[in-house]
Design a protein around this motif. Structure first.
Motif, PDB file in Angstrom:
ATOM      1  N   MET A   1      26.986  22.828 -13.129  1.00 53.26           N
ATOM      2  CA  MET A   1      26.209  23.699 -12.271  1.00 53.26           C
ATOM      3  C   MET A   1      27.149  24.336 -11.246  1.00 53.26           C
ATOM      4  O   MET A   1      27.857  23.639 -10.520  1.00 53.26           O
ATOM      5  N   PRO A   2      27.139  25.673 -11.144  1.00 52.39           N
ATOM      6  CA  PRO A   2      28.036  26.332 -10.187  1.00 52.39           C
ATOM      7  C   PRO A   2      27.620  26.043  -8.748  1.00 52.39           C
ATOM      8  O   PRO A   2      26.441  25.924  -8.446  1.00 52.39           O
ATOM      9  N   GLN A   3      28.624  25.903  -7.901  1.00 55.26           N
ATOM     10  CA  GLN A   3      28.362  25.590  -6.497  1.00 55.26           C
ATOM     11  C   GLN A   3      28.051  26.891  -5.754  1.00 55.26           C
ATOM     12  O   GLN A   3      28.757  27.886  -5.881  1.00 55.26           O
ATOM     13  N   LEU A   4      26.976  26.876  -4.980  1.00 53.93           N
ATOM     14  CA  LEU A   4      26.588  28.039  -4.199  1.00 53.93           C
ATOM     15  C   LEU A   4      27.517  28.194  -3.002  1.00 53.93           C
ATOM     16  O   LEU A   4      27.985  27.206  -2.444  1.00 53.93           O
ATOM     17  N   PRO A   5      27.765  29.437  -2.593  1.00 54.19           N
ATOM     18  CA  PRO A   5      28.580  29.617  -1.391  1.00 54.19           C
ATOM     19  C   PRO A   5      27.833  29.087  -0.169  1.00 54.19           C
ATOM     20  O   PRO A   5      26.607  29.101  -0.116  1.00 54.19           O
ATOM     21  N   VAL A   6      28.595  28.621   0.796  1.00 52.99           N
ATOM     22  CA  VAL A   6      28.000  28.076   2.016  1.00 52.99           C
ATOM     23  C   VAL A   6      27.557  29.255   2.887  1.00 52.99           C
ATOM     24  O   VAL A   6      28.355  30.144   3.182  1.00 52.99           O
ATOM     25  N   PRO A   7      26.287  29.265   3.309  1.00 48.53           N
ATOM     26  CA  PRO A   7      25.834  30.356   4.189  1.00 48.53           C
ATOM     27  C   PRO A   7      26.627  30.390   5.488  1.00 48.53           C
ATOM     28  O   PRO A   7      26.999  29.337   6.037  1.00 48.53           O
ATOM     29  N   ILE A   8      26.875  31.575   5.989  1.00 48.02           N
ATOM     30  CA  ILE A   8      27.661  31.747   7.213  1.00 48.02           C
ATOM     31  C   ILE A   8      27.077  30.966   8.396  1.00 48.02           C
ATOM     32  O   ILE A   8      27.836  30.329   9.131  1.00 48.02           O
ATOM     33  N   PRO A   9      25.731  30.947   8.599  1.00 46.42           N
ATOM     34  CA  PRO A   9      25.214  30.152   9.720  1.00 46.42           C
ATOM     35  C   PRO A   9      25.513  28.657   9.584  1.00 46.42           C
ATOM     36  O   PRO A   9      25.720  27.972  10.586  1.00 46.42           O
ATOM     37  N   VAL A  10      25.588  28.157   8.359  1.00 44.23           N
ATOM     38  CA  VAL A  10      25.914  26.740   8.141  1.00 44.23           C
ATOM     39  C   VAL A  10      27.377  26.498   8.504  1.00 44.23           C
ATOM     40  O   VAL A  10      27.696  25.541   9.211  1.00 44.23           O
ATOM     41  N   GLU A  11      28.257  27.374   8.040  1.00 45.17           N
ATOM     42  CA  GLU A  11      29.680  27.240   8.386  1.00 45.17           C
ATOM     43  C   GLU A  11      29.875  27.282   9.893  1.00 45.17           C
ATOM     44  O   GLU A  11      30.610  26.471  10.466  1.00 45.17           O
ATOM     45  N   ARG A  12      29.187  28.216  10.539  1.00 42.82           N
ATOM     46  CA  ARG A  12      29.299  28.372  11.990  1.00 42.82           C
ATOM     47  C   ARG A  12      28.829  27.111  12.709  1.00 42.82           C
ATOM     48  O   ARG A  12      29.481  26.651  13.654  1.00 42.82           O
ATOM     49  N   ALA A  13      27.721  26.528  12.253  1.00 43.98           N
ATOM     50  CA  ALA A  13      27.175  25.326  12.893  1.00 43.98           C
ATOM     51  C   ALA A  13      28.123  24.139  12.726  1.00 43.98           C
ATOM     52  O   ALA A  13      28.328  23.367  13.684  1.00 43.98           O
ATOM     53  N   ILE A  14      28.714  23.980  11.550  1.00 40.02           N
ATOM     54  CA  ILE A  14      29.650  22.867  11.312  1.00 40.02           C
ATOM     55  C   ILE A  14      30.917  23.056  12.143  1.00 40.02           C
ATOM     56  O   ILE A  14      31.440  22.101  12.721  1.00 40.02           O
TER      57      ILE A  14
END
Length: 109
Positions: free
Chosen positions: A1-14
Motif C-alpha cells: 500500500m503506497p504511503q500518503l504524503p504527510v499533510p502540511i498542517p501535520v508536519e507543522r504541528a510535529i
C-alpha cells in the motif's frame, strides 16, 4: 500500500511540538542526554524529535511530556465529552420517538 504524503498542517504541528520540547528542556536546564536517559530513548532520538522528525513514534513525545510533568496535555488532547461535532452527529441520529416494546408506559425509573 503506497504511503500518503504527510499533510502540511501535520508536519507543522510535529515541528512545533519538537521545538516546544526543546525550549521546555532548555528552560529547565536539562541536557539532551539527560532527557534521553529519563525518557529511555537514545540521544539521537531526542535530537530528531526536537527537529520535528516525522518518523519518531508518538510514545517518545509522550515520554518527553511525562518528564516535563505535562502528560495530561496529551491525555486530554481530544476532549470527547466536549466534542461538539461528535455530540451533534450523535444527537442527529437519535430517534424521534421511542416506543415501549411491552406496550406498558415508559418514563422515569
Amino acid at each position: 500500500m503506497p504511503q500518503l504524503p504527510v499533510p502540511i498542517p501535520v508536519e507543522r504541528a510535529i515541528r512545533k511540538l519538537g521545538s516546544d520540547i526543546s525550549l521546555a528542556r532548555r528552560r529547565r536546564h536539562i541536557s539532551q542526554a539527560s532527557l534521553a536517559e529519563r525518557m529511555g530513548a537514545s540521544l539521537s532520538t531526542v535530537r530528531r524529535m526536537e527537529k520535528g522528525d516525522m518518523r519518531i513514534p508518538i510514545h517518545f513525545f509522550a515520554r518527553a511530556l511525562h518528564v516535563f510533568g505535562e502528560i495530561q496535555a496529551l491525555e486530554y488532547l481530544l476532549d470527547t465529552p466536549n466534542d461538539e461535532i461528535g455530540l451533534t452527529l450523535m444527537d442527529e441520529r437519535l430517534p424521534k420517538r421511542v416506543y415501549s416494546r411491552h406496550g406498558g408506559t415508559s418514563g422515569a425509573l
